[in-house]
Design a protein around this motif. Structure first.
Motif, PDB file in Angstrom:
ATOM      1  N   ARG A  60     -54.745   0.871  33.434  1.00 39.52           N
ATOM      2  CA  ARG A  60     -54.634   1.808  34.565  1.00 39.52           C
ATOM      3  C   ARG A  60     -54.950   1.049  35.849  1.00 39.52           C
ATOM      4  N   THR A  61     -54.000   1.073  36.792  1.00 43.21           N
ATOM      5  CA  THR A  61     -54.161   0.350  38.049  1.00 43.21           C
ATOM      6  C   THR A  61     -54.235   1.336  39.205  1.00 43.21           C
ATOM      7  N   PHE A  62     -55.310   1.241  39.977  1.00 42.79           N
ATOM      8  CA  PHE A  62     -55.454   2.063  41.182  1.00 42.79           C
ATOM      9  C   PHE A  62     -54.942   1.245  42.367  1.00 42.79           C
ATOM     10  N   LYS A  63     -53.880   1.745  42.990  1.00 40.17           N
ATOM     11  CA  LYS A  63     -53.237   1.034  44.079  1.00 40.17           C
ATOM     12  C   LYS A  63     -53.599   1.677  45.412  1.00 40.17           C
ATOM     13  N   LYS A  66     -53.486   6.013  47.328  1.00 39.09           N
ATOM     14  CA  LYS A  66     -53.804   6.933  46.227  1.00 39.09           C
ATOM     15  C   LYS A  66     -52.751   6.927  45.122  1.00 39.09           C
ATOM     16  N   LYS A  67     -52.141   5.793  44.905  1.00 39.37           N
ATOM     17  CA  LYS A  67     -51.192   5.645  43.819  1.00 39.37           C
ATOM     18  C   LYS A  67     -51.901   5.085  42.586  1.00 39.37           C
ATOM     19  N   VAL A  68     -51.586   5.674  41.438  1.00 36.28           N
ATOM     20  CA  VAL A  68     -52.156   5.222  40.171  1.00 36.28           C
ATOM     21  C   VAL A  68     -51.012   4.914  39.215  1.00 36.28           C
ATOM     22  N   GLU A 150     -46.351   6.535  36.984  1.00 30.77           N
ATOM     23  CA  GLU A 150     -47.032   6.415  38.282  1.00 30.77           C
ATOM     24  C   GLU A 150     -47.198   7.801  38.885  1.00 30.77           C
ATOM     25  N   THR A 154     -57.129   9.568  42.628  1.00 25.77           N
ATOM     26  CA  THR A 154     -58.233   9.013  43.417  1.00 25.77           C
ATOM     27  C   THR A 154     -58.911   7.894  42.656  1.00 25.77           C
ATOM     28  N   ASN A 155     -59.152   6.795  43.331  1.00 29.70           N
ATOM     29  CA  ASN A 155     -59.853   5.671  42.727  1.00 29.70           C
ATOM     30  C   ASN A 155     -61.332   6.026  42.561  1.00 29.70           C
TER      31      ASN A 155
END
Length: 298
Positions: A60-63, A66-68, A150, A154-155
């Motif tokens: 899981r990548t938090f970009k 607020k894109k995951v 995608e 929230t990170n």
């Protein structure tokens, strides 16, 4: 096996000789062979693989903005050659990871087989469900699939990191509902070995071991050492020590660190692992149907 050899050989011979029953050896030996075969079969039944099982890696990548992005790569392996199917919910877009065989096209969302009687995998997309169909696949040969999604989110990891002179200082706070293990932070030519950040905990970078890195190779050497050390800490306190899990984490870190340097070399990143399967995820749905094992990275 040693006990069987002793009983069926010297012990049987001595007992029959003592009782002058040599003629019974042709009856006793087959009976003992049948009995011990049954015992071995029963003893091995608990460890015998009889159903398909799944291995997976989820990242899981938090970009920014607020894109995951969730990347799930999984394999399905069966102990038999027979055809079988797995039903999944309709909300997951699953595709097969192709090999380099000439029989199949590469990087296609659907596996188009030249001979319809020899296909090994098919994905049937329906309104109510997705069906993974495995056919004519040799026993214990994995079939590989992926699911990439995608969405907005929230990170849960908050950072307050800044330069102070020629030093990097600041804190990292875990706001997630889970612990982050084997964590490393890469930024501005430094790699910080953080270890475990418990849920709700704030760690200070000034308390962390760090090293200067010039490229991905420096980072990978550090990662190889740290993942081995931190994964084996307090092994005696754990009910079991999974060497396979350590190796999977090391390989995932290799991949993510190399990807970071090649794609986002000028940016900072935090990498770690979580133990819990995400609720409502595809891998959780699969785990309700089949035995699964794998690793979750953030």
């Amino acid at each position: 096996l040693v006990i069987y050899i002793i009983i069926i050989g010297p012990l049987t011979y001595i007992i029959l000789k003592k009782n002058d029953k040599h003629g019974l050896i042709w009856i006793i030996v087959p009976i003992l062979a049948i009995v011990f075969t049954f015992i071995v079969y029963r003893a091995g039944s608990k460890t015998r693989v009889e159903e398909p099982f799944v291995g997976y890696v989820k990242m899981r990548t938090f970009k920014e903005n607020k894109k995951v992005e969730d990347e799930l790569y999984f394999s399905i392996t069966a102990p038999f050659n027979n055809k079988y199917t797995i039903d999944l919910g309709p909300n997951y877009f699953v595709t097969q990871l192709m090999g380099s065989s000439n029989e199949y096209p590469i990087y296609n969302q659907h596996q188009v087989v030249m001979n319809p009687n020899k296909y090994m995998a098919a994905i049937n997309y329906g309104r109510d469900k997705i069906v993974l169909e495995i056919n004519n696949n040799p026993a214990f040969t994995p079939m590989f699939f992926q699911n990439i999604n995608e969405y907005e989110g929230t990170n849960p990891i908050e950072t307050n990191i800044h330069h102070k002179g020629d030093k990097i200082e600041g804190t990292i706070t875990n706001r997630a509902g889970y612990d982050l293990t084997n964590a490393i932070y890469i930024g501005d030519g430094l790699l910080f070995h953080i270890g475990t950040i418990y849920k709700g905990e704030t760690v200070d970078l000034k308390d962390m071991e760090k090293m200067i890195i010039h490229d991905a190779n420096d980072a990978l050497i550090k990662v190889a050492h740290d993942i081995s050390i931190s994964s084996t800490e307090d092994v005696s306190k754990r009910p079991s020590y999974d060497a396979g899990d350590v190796n999977r984490k090391r390989e995932i870190l290799y991949y993510l660190v190399d990807k970071h340097f090649n794609s986002y070399g000028n940016e900072n990143c935090l990498i770690g692992f979580v133990e819990d399967v995400y609720p409502g995820s595809l891998i959780q749905e699969i785990s309700n149907k089949l035995d699964t094992y794998g690793t979750n990275a953030i």
